[in-house]
Each structure stands twice: as C-alpha cells, then as structure tokens.
Scaffold this motif. Structure first.
Motif, PDB file in Angstrom:
ATOM      1  N   GLY A  31      50.966  32.472  54.746  1.00  0.00           N
ATOM      2  CA  GLY A  31      50.257  31.251  54.415  1.00  0.00           C
ATOM      3  C   GLY A  31      49.078  31.475  53.504  1.00  0.00           C
ATOM      4  N   ALA A  32      48.158  30.548  53.583  1.00  0.00           N
ATOM      5  CA  ALA A  32      46.948  30.591  52.767  1.00  0.00           C
ATOM      6  C   ALA A  32      45.802  30.012  53.577  1.00  0.00           C
ATOM      7  N   ALA A  33      44.595  30.219  53.073  1.00  0.00           N
ATOM      8  CA  ALA A  33      43.395  29.797  53.793  1.00  0.00           C
ATOM      9  C   ALA A  33      42.481  29.011  52.872  1.00  0.00           C
ATOM     10  N   ALA A  34      41.711  28.108  53.482  1.00  0.00           N
ATOM     11  CA  ALA A  34      40.728  27.314  52.745  1.00  0.00           C
ATOM     12  C   ALA A  34      39.695  26.807  53.746  1.00  0.00           C
ATOM     13  N   SER A  35      38.819  25.920  53.298  1.00  0.00           N
ATOM     14  CA  SER A  35      37.836  25.325  54.199  1.00  0.00           C
ATOM     15  C   SER A  35      37.600  23.889  53.805  1.00  0.00           C
ATOM     16  N   ALA A  36      37.066  23.118  54.740  1.00  0.00           N
ATOM     17  CA  ALA A  36      36.761  21.713  54.462  1.00  0.00           C
ATOM     18  C   ALA A  36      35.757  21.550  53.321  1.00  0.00           C
ATOM     19  N   PRO A  37      34.583  22.210  53.376  1.00  0.00           N
ATOM     20  CA  PRO A  37      33.596  21.957  52.321  1.00  0.00           C
ATOM     21  C   PRO A  37      34.029  22.415  50.946  1.00  0.00           C
ATOM     22  N   GLN A  38      34.951  23.363  50.858  1.00  0.00           N
ATOM     23  CA  GLN A  38      35.356  23.885  49.561  1.00  0.00           C
ATOM     24  C   GLN A  38      36.532  23.150  48.952  1.00  0.00           C
ATOM     25  N   THR A  39      37.169  22.272  49.736  1.00  0.00           N
ATOM     26  CA  THR A  39      38.384  21.625  49.238  1.00  0.00           C
ATOM     27  C   THR A  39      38.387  20.112  49.375  1.00  0.00           C
ATOM     28  N   GLU A  40      37.824  19.569  50.447  1.00  0.00           N
ATOM     29  CA  GLU A  40      38.028  18.150  50.744  1.00  0.00           C
ATOM     30  C   GLU A  40      37.438  17.225  49.697  1.00  0.00           C
TER      31      GLU A  40
END
Length: 458
Positions: free
Chosen positions: A11-20
């Motif tokens: 899979g892959a990873a991200a975060s709320a503040p960096q993407t939403e």
C-alpha cells in the motif's frame, strides 16, 4: 524471484493535513499549521500553506479508484482531530460523514484502511493551552481517540495512535521546523513524555471499549551507526539511540523506559514532570503491532567540547558524515537500504519479534517534470530502484524470521509537506496543484502494480 508472504500488505501512506485540504470548511477548526501559515506565510515554500493541499476531501473517490487500479490492498492515512472535534468536545457530523464515506469507499475496493490518530496536526485550541506541554493534552487526546474508535471502529480494524512522535518533539521544541518553533531541551523532553502518556491513554480507551482489531503506533526507527568502536563514539551512539529510538520503542513494546535513557535525563537535569501511577499505566499499554517509518540512517560521533549538562542533543552526540554514503541530493538524505534489514532483525531479536510493517519508505525528488515523457508520464526510475533495493533487504529479513506483514510507500499521490510545500514529490501519482489537482500516474505506479500482482520482486 523473491516472493513475499501470502496476505502481505501492499500500500501507501499519507496524512489528513498533507492531503485533505478544505482546511477551513465544514466545521474544521484551526490547527497549528493553519495558524502558523496565517502568522508567517513567508516560512512556507512558495507560500503554499495547508488550506488546499491535495484536495482529497473532495477527490477521495477518485483516489480510491486509482488505488484499486494499482492493486493496493491497504492504505494508511489519519483523521484530523480538529475536523472531528473542532473544539475538543463537540462531534462534527460532517467530519463523521466524510471519514465514513472515505473508509467505506476503500473497503468496497478491497483496500484496508489503516487509520492513525495524530500526524503533527495539533488543534489550535489545545496549543493555546500549551499543547503537549500540558498534562491536559493527555486526557484530551484520550477523549478524541475514544470518539474515533466509537465512530469508525466498525470500519477500521488496525489503528495507530501517533505517527513519528519523536518528530513533533524535535521539530517543535529543538529545531524550529514545527510550531511553536522553540529551542528548549527540557521542554522537548516534557512534550515527549506527555505524548507517550497520550498514546497510553488512547490504548487504554481502545481496550476499555473492547473494540475489534489491533492498536499500534508508528515510529521512525532511525538506526544509529557510530563512526568507530572507540569508547567515546560508542557512548555517543548509545545516547543517540536512547533519545531517538528507544525513548518511544521501549515503553510501547516492552512497557518501560530503557535504563540508559533514565540515566541520561537524570544526569542532564531533563527529568519530566510525571504523575503517580504513570509507570503502571505504561506497563499496561503495550501495542499489538508497530508501524516503522524508514528513510535514512543516523551516523554519529563523539562531541569534542560538549556543554555539561547538555543544552541540546548535539552536546551528547555529533553528526558524522560517512564518506562512502550515497545521497539523495534533493533532501540531502543518505540512501542506505541495508538499515531496513538491521531494523527488522533488531525487532526480531530485542523486541520479541513483534508484528510490524513498513509504514513509510520513499524518495522525494524536486522538479520531476524534467523526467516526463511525451505521454506525460514521469519516468521515475530512481524511485523504482530505491523501492526495489529496500524491498530486497526487507525480503532478506523476512526470510530470516522477522515478523513483517507489509510495505507502504510514502506516498500515493504527491502531497503537501509542511514548510517544504510541494518542493519535493514522493507519489506514485503526480498531482498538478495548478490544474485542479489532476492525478497522473508515474512509471513507478505501473512497476509497483506488477510487484503487487505477482507478490514478488526479481
């Protein structure tokens, strides 16, 4: 061919503040990033702040479809505390609806959501009270975790409390990369201690609620290598390892702080304030699994003329510039895949072979448009090589018995990166922030799809 275990999480990873994005709409309150950008936009690369980022709040369905197209079977992101509980107490139903729809869309596409609670995005209402410096943050985080488990526990079965907790300690209280950008070793230690206790409180709430699934934490277990085996270099290595690795790893896995860390903070007058019963609380809150973020190793040497007691970590160990290193010039980070094997074997041999997965690994490169072909596809062979070499070391460790169950790349689609904005890109997909956040696959996305389909690398 090197084959990975059945059921391996790709899979892959991200975060709320960096993407939403949508940072100030639908009831979300300010975070430290929103407020800092408001106060000092000049600190942010090209003055790109957290307002829009990669627009996942509006485009999540498109992204999830692309995940299915790429054959990802898992994805890690975070919930925004300031979106779910704008004032720390009141549930924002629009946030609940967004996250439930987001997570359900993943599940419908056979992508397991792994959800993290805190990714450096401190709500401003709590920052005004002192943030992680105040003990009130522990109870506040515990309540937030309880609400998240109750609202989404039927959809999410792998939870993590914090992403890289040592980072908001260092960057906010030692190195001025995160708000409040102060430099104070003792305050940093207190922030780290309250962060740990907040994690402990969240684990308590998870188990008290008898939620299904597992709970863990994501740590950047940066391996420490000394310049030599000389006693002074070994002492520096031990101090760096105690502060940067074992400070969180030992309590969350073993249930107690390492003796060398306790001695270090005592000797340097850095002991944090604590409460009666904390020791027992920590012992009861060990995790079910670990997420491990790895990008680069840490190389250290003895300090020639340290301040005693230490005023900063560089009074305890100095950075060592290894002459044989291979470097990513865009971030200035060393590329050393062998360290991933060392992490894996350390977890196997020193930490009870706890289940773990690679929760972040990746390569940031600037101006990737230089490598775009006539079809508009970025030819990121450097990223393919980077991932292949790290997977080779990971496979070796799994073959030798390390209990690793997955690999997540940072990140799926190019994202906003704090003060660095969009300077360096990490995604399998290019995000054109000047053209309605259009997603375009990079060459690495096709290569990774093949790896996932075959569950092997050659």
């Amino acid at each position: 061919m090197k084959t990975f275990p059945d059921g391996f999480l790709w899979g892959a990873a991200a975060s709320a503040p960096q993407t939403e994005g949508s940072a100030l709409v639908d009831g979300k309150s300010l975070t430290t990033w929103d407020k800092w950008f408001e106060m000092n936009p000049e600190k942010f690369d090209k003055q790109v702040g957290p307002k829009d980022t990669s627009n996942v709040y509006r485009q999540y369905a498109e992204d999830v479809q692309l995940m299915e197209d790429m054959k990802l079977n898992s994805y890690r992101t975070s919930i925004s505390w300031a979106r779910l509980l704008p004032d720390g107490k009141t549930l924002n139903q629009k946030a609940v609806d967004f996250y439930r729809n987001y997570f359900l869309s993943m599940i419908e596409k056979n992508v397991e959501p792994i959800i993290n609670l805190f990714h450096f995005d401190m709500p401003w209402w709590l920052m005004e009270k002192g943030g992680w410096e105040t003990r009130e943050s522990v109870e506040a985080f515990g309540y937030y975790a309880k609400v998240a488990f109750e609202q989404f526990g039927d959809l999410v079965h792998r939870w993590t409390t914090f992403n890289e907790p040592i980072v908001h300690v260092e960057c906010g209280y030692l190195f001025e990369f995160h708000y409040p950008a102060v430099v104070d070793f003792k305050r940093a230690v207190q922030v780290g201690y309250h962060t740990l206790m907040a994690h402990v409180e969240a684990v308590k709430q998870f188990r008290k609620g008898q939620h299904t699934g597992e709970i863990g934490i994501i740590l950047n277990l940066t391996p420490v290598y000394g310049k030599s085996d000389a006693p002074e270099d070994l002492k520096a290595k031990e101090a760096a390892d105690a502060l940067n690795v074992k400070s969180f790893l030992d309590p969350v896995v073993l249930g107690h702080f390492p003796a060398e860390l306790i001695q270090l903070v005592k000797e340097n007058d850095l002991l944090p304030a604590s409460e009666a019963g904390d020791k027992e609380r920590i012992a009861r809150a060990t995790v079910d699994f670990l997420g491990v973020n790895y990008y680069q190793p840490k190389r250290v040497q003895a300090v020639s003329h340290p301040t005693v007691p230490a005023k900063m970590p560089n009074d305890l160990y100095g950075e060592y510039d290894w002459p044989e290193k291979k470097i990513n010039p865009y971030r200035g980070w060393e590329i050393y895949p062998e360290a991933l094997y060392d992490i894996a074997m350390r977890l196997k041999n020193e930490y009870g072979n706890i289940p773990w997965y690679v929760s972040e690994n990746g390569m940031g490169v600037a101006e990737e448009e230089r490598f775009m072909n006539d079809e508009g596809i970025i030819q990121d062979d450097y990223r393919i090589e980077f991932v292949h070499d790290h997977l080779t070391e990971l496979h070796k460790a799994i073959e030798e018995g390390s209990n690793c169950f997955g690999y997540h790349m940072w990140t799926f689609a190019d994202c906003w990166s704090w003060l660095n904005g969009y300077r360096n890109r990490y995604g399998f997909y290019r995000v054109d922030i000047e053209n309605d956040f259009k997603r375009t696959p990079k060459k690495s996305s096709f290569w990774m799809k093949s790896v996932i389909q075959q569950n092997t690398i050659d």
